[in-house]
Enzyme design. Structure first.
Site, PDB file in Angstrom:
ATOM      1  N   ASN A   7      -8.667   0.364   5.436  1.00 16.04           N
ATOM      2  CA  ASN A   7      -8.270  -0.794   6.238  1.00 16.04           C
ATOM      3  C   ASN A   7      -7.540  -0.266   7.473  1.00 16.04           C
ATOM      4  O   ASN A   7      -6.375   0.119   7.379  1.00 16.04           O
ATOM      5  CB  ASN A   7      -7.367  -1.721   5.414  1.00 16.04           C
ATOM      6  N   TRP A   8      -8.248  -0.274   8.582  1.00 16.52           N
ATOM      7  CA  TRP A   8      -7.657   0.292   9.805  1.00 16.52           C
ATOM      8  C   TRP A   8      -6.635  -0.637  10.448  1.00 16.52           C
ATOM      9  O   TRP A   8      -5.977  -0.266  11.422  1.00 16.52           O
ATOM     10  CB  TRP A   8      -8.765   0.606  10.819  1.00 16.52           C
ATOM     11  N   LYS A   9      -6.553  -1.884   9.976  1.00 20.53           N
ATOM     12  CA  LYS A   9      -5.636  -2.872  10.564  1.00 20.53           C
ATOM     13  C   LYS A   9      -5.850  -2.919  12.078  1.00 20.53           C
ATOM     14  O   LYS A   9      -6.989  -2.824  12.525  1.00 20.53           O
ATOM     15  CB  LYS A   9      -4.196  -2.549  10.160  1.00 20.53           C
ATOM     16  N   HIS A  93      -5.334 -10.799   2.964  1.00 18.20           N
ATOM     17  CA  HIS A  93      -4.437  -9.644   3.040  1.00 18.20           C
ATOM     18  C   HIS A  93      -3.006 -10.153   3.245  1.00 18.20           C
ATOM     19  O   HIS A  93      -2.793 -11.164   3.913  1.00 18.20           O
ATOM     20  CB  HIS A  93      -4.856  -8.713   4.192  1.00 18.20           C
ATOM     21  N   GLU A  95      -0.713  -9.294   5.138  1.00 16.98           N
ATOM     22  CA  GLU A  95      -0.320  -9.486   6.544  1.00 16.98           C
ATOM     23  C   GLU A  95      -0.894 -10.799   7.085  1.00 16.98           C
ATOM     24  O   GLU A  95      -0.282 -11.452   7.929  1.00 16.98           O
ATOM     25  CB  GLU A  95      -0.749  -8.261   7.370  1.00 16.98           C
ATOM     26  N   GLU A 161      -2.132  -5.510  -3.990  1.00 19.63           N
ATOM     27  CA  GLU A 161      -1.286  -4.795  -3.039  1.00 19.63           C
ATOM     28  C   GLU A 161       0.120  -5.386  -3.072  1.00 19.63           C
ATOM     29  O   GLU A 161       0.372  -6.434  -2.456  1.00 19.63           O
ATOM     30  CB  GLU A 161      -1.849  -4.927  -1.623  1.00 19.63           C
ATOM     31  N   GLY A 167       2.786   0.100   3.650  1.00 15.74           N
ATOM     32  CA  GLY A 167       3.317   0.735   4.861  1.00 15.74           C
ATOM     33  C   GLY A 167       4.753   1.203   4.733  1.00 15.74           C
ATOM     34  O   GLY A 167       5.400   1.518   5.731  1.00 15.74           O
ATOM     35  N   SER A 206       0.688   2.241   0.298  1.00 11.83           N
ATOM     36  CA  SER A 206       1.170   3.617   0.461  1.00 11.83           C
ATOM     37  C   SER A 206       0.357   4.638  -0.337  1.00 11.83           C
ATOM     38  O   SER A 206       0.895   5.639  -0.805  1.00 11.83           O
ATOM     39  CB  SER A 206       2.662   3.716   0.113  1.00 11.83           C
ATOM     40  N   GLY A 227      -4.366   1.822   3.932  1.00 14.42           N
ATOM     41  CA  GLY A 227      -4.029   1.602   5.341  1.00 14.42           C
ATOM     42  C   GLY A 227      -3.805   2.923   6.054  1.00 14.42           C
ATOM     43  O   GLY A 227      -4.748   3.629   6.425  1.00 14.42           O
ATOM     44  N   GLY A 228      -2.538   3.303   6.224  1.00 11.53           N
ATOM     45  CA  GLY A 228      -2.144   4.463   7.026  1.00 11.53           C
ATOM     46  C   GLY A 228      -2.964   5.727   6.787  1.00 11.53           C
ATOM     47  O   GLY A 228      -3.461   6.347   7.740  1.00 11.53           O
TER      48      GLY A 228
HETATM   49  P1  13P Z   1      -0.735   1.345   3.608  1.00  9.18           P
HETATM   50  O1  13P Z   1      -1.718   2.227   2.880  1.00  9.18           O
HETATM   51  O2  13P Z   1      -0.498   1.762   5.034  1.00  9.18           O
HETATM   52  O3  13P Z   1       0.527   1.144   2.815  1.00  9.18           O
HETATM   53  O4  13P Z   1      -1.429  -0.108   3.736  1.00  9.18           O
HETATM   54  C1  13P Z   1      -1.933  -0.687   2.582  1.00  9.18           C
HETATM   55  C2  13P Z   1      -2.709  -1.871   2.976  1.00  9.18           C
HETATM   56  O5  13P Z   1      -2.185  -2.885   3.375  1.00  9.18           O
HETATM   57  C3  13P Z   1      -4.178  -1.770   2.886  1.00  9.18           C
HETATM   58  O6  13P Z   1      -4.772  -3.018   3.034  1.00  9.18           O
END
Ligand code: 13P
Length: 247
Positions: A7-9, A93, A95, A161, A167, A206, A227-228
């Site tokens: 997930n590149w956000k 998600h 967010e 999640e 994050g 994470s 994500g990251g």
């Molecule tokens: P991180 O891996 O950056 O914690 O993000 C997780 C996430 O929200 C994936 O959708």
């Protein structure tokens, strides 16, 4: 089936996405029973779909609207995602829920719309730290999963999640993941019986190549939503390799 999705956000520009795809493709060997996906921002969907073509990597959008077309400035429909080369779409998600007010009511409509266009939805659920500390984790997840009661069964990936692990560098403990994944597994059985047991349950929050092997050993964990760590093709390749090795 296991599945790991990047997930590149709201990250990456065109040339960075192209470089990522080329680097990833060069070392990626698909394995039966394990899918790898990339969820870029809307502007890069077609770019990633073109670069990923023939590699076996699936393209996912990060959100979509449920209406098929019309006066909805700023929104993107499921048909438009399909047209851009998407295989699936992330829905709900945290967010989207917490920053943009995504509601369970809308998620019911979005799930049905995704199925109408033969997109694979990845429904994300998770509790906040306040909810966990107050002892409400399973109640929150139960309520979020009730959208599946309203939709009835269909092709689906579920992503657990915990909001406090996204994050933050604070990954959930294996015991915490185990409790929740077993709960979600039981809920899916209650809601959709046999069809529910076909739904892979990802962990997200994470995830890195250092902690993922341990997470993949937890019962009912069938991949990850990352994500990251997914912004680096070498790290994402490792995560995909670890998922394949856990089959
Ligand atoms: P991180 O891996 O950056 O914690 O993000 C997780 C996430 O929200 C994936 O959708």
């Amino acid at each position: 089936m296991k599945i790991v999705i990047a997930n590149w956000k709201m990250n990456m520009l065109g040339r960075e996405a192209a470089a990522f795809c080329e680097a990833f493709k060069a070392d990626y060997t698909p394995k039966a029973g394990c899918e790898a996906g990339i969820a870029p921002p809307f502007t890069l969907l077609r770019e990633v779909a073109v670069h990923a073509a023939g590699s076996g990597v699936k393209v996912f959008a990060q959100n979509a609207y449920f209406e098929p077309k019309g006066a909805f400035t700023g929104e993107i429909s499921m048909g438009q995602l399909k047209d851009a080369g998407c295989h699936g779409v992330l829905l709900g998600h945290s967010e989207r829920r917490h920053v943009f007010g995504e509601s369970d009511e809308n998620l019911v409509k979005k799930l049905k719309a995704a199925w109408e266009y033969e997109l694979l939805p990845v429904l994300c659920i998770g509790e906040t730290l306040t909810q966990r500390d107050a002892g409400f984790t399973l109640d929150v997840l139960h309520k979020q999963l009730e959208v599946l009661n309203a939709t009835g069964p269909g092709p689906l990936v579920l992503a657990y999640e915990p909001v406090w692990a996204i994050g933050t560098g604070r990954v959930a403990e294996p015991m915490q993941i185990e409790e929740v994944h077993a709960f979600i597994h039981d809920e899916l059985w209650r809601l959709w019986s046999d069809r529910g047991l076909e739904v892979p349950i990802q962990y997200g929050g994470s995830v890195t190549p250092d902690n993922f092997e341990g997470i993949l050993k937890v019962p009912f964990v069938a991949g990850g939503l990352v994500g990251g760590a997914s912004l680096d093709p070498a790290k994402f390749l490792k995560l995909v390799g670890q998922t394949q090795a856990s089959l």
